[in-house]
Design an enzyme around this catalytic site. Structure first.
Site, PDB file in Angstrom:
ATOM      1  CB  ILE A  76     -53.185   1.262 -42.681  1.00 31.54           C
ATOM      2  CG1 ILE A  76     -54.571   0.876 -42.090  1.00 31.54           C
ATOM      3  CG2 ILE A  76     -53.179   2.849 -42.858  1.00 31.54           C
ATOM      4  CD1 ILE A  76     -55.092   1.276 -40.735  1.00 31.54           C
ATOM      5  CB  SER A  77     -56.055  -2.298 -46.448  1.00 33.45           C
ATOM      6  OG  SER A  77     -54.930  -3.278 -46.748  1.00 33.45           O
TER       7      SER A  77
END
Length: 242
Positions: A76-77
């Site tokens: 997940i960024s």
């Protein structure tokens, strides 16, 4: 671009070394605002409403400005990248518009899209790892956009994101959460005239590209900043570790 990279690195370092003092979405957003990462009131509102803690693995520091592993060789960024992409797409995420999130992972950005386009719009996530699709739906069901999932204006699908999701095309906004060696033509084809796509492009060295489809169907591409994402590839290659 080096200034931007340095700013984000400093922000990450500060948060990671602060004893994990960021404990909720509101404080996360305020931190991003104080460093000039978030300037949009709408993006601040949306990221403050969609609780990132629901979309990261249990026991991880949900609000640190850092990417996190979500299993299956996916991540997940970091919050600053989500904020950057939301601001780049904001004009194409107005109520009633259609948005596609390629490589939707745990569902966080798809949920943000859904909140922005609302019940009369359509937010679509595409992810090729079935287990992530299942868990992302569970995450969304706990979030502020659960009613949109139930009503059908928000959906997440198992599929090869490089092919887009033609069922709900054309899209006003497309976000790609992994780096492609080149921009997939199906995504350009599914972008509405007047629409915008943000996509990391490259292999070892990557740039976040902003792709605008003009009203005559022609395409304009510019570079926003240098980035580092996992590759946009097949499910098999991803599970092998690329």
């Amino acid at each position: 671009m080096a200034v931007i990279a340095s700013l984000f690195s400093s922000l990450s370092l500060m948060w990671l070394l602060s004893g994990r003092g960021i404990h909720d979405s509101k404080a996360m957003v305020e931190g991003l605002q104080s460093y000039g990462v978030i300037s949009s009131k709408k993006v601040a509102e949306v990221m403050g409403t969609i609780d990132r803690a629901l979309f990261v693995p249990d026991g991880t520091p949900a609000y640190d400005d850092s990417p996190m592993s979500i299993g299956y060789n996916a991540t997940i960024s970091a919050p600053h990248m989500h904020a950057t992409c939301l601001q780049l797409l904001e004009k194409n995420l107005q109520p009633g518009m259609h948005a596609l999130d390629v490589g939707s992972g745990t569902g966080y950005l798809t949920a943000c899209f859904a909140l922005m386009v609302g019940p009369k719009g359509r937010a679509v996530g595409v992810e090729h790892i079935p287990e992530l699709v299942s868990s992302s739906i569970e995450n969304i069901q706990k979030s502020a956009v659960a009613p949109l999932l139930k009503e059908g204006s928000l959906s997440v699908h198992v599929g090869d994101g490089r092919l887009g999701w033609p069922e709900f095309a054309p899209y006003d906004a497309i976000h790609v959460g992994a780096a492609a060696p080149e921009i997939p033509q199906p995504l350009i084809d599914q972008l509405k005239p007047g629409g915008r796509m943000v996509i990391p492009v490259g292999n070892l060295y990557q740039d976040l590209k902003v792709v605008d489809k003009n009203m005559d169907g022609s395409v304009s591409i510019r570079t926003e900043t240098s980035v580092r994402y996992v590759p946009l590839t097949s499910r098999e290659a991803q599970l092998r570790g690329y």
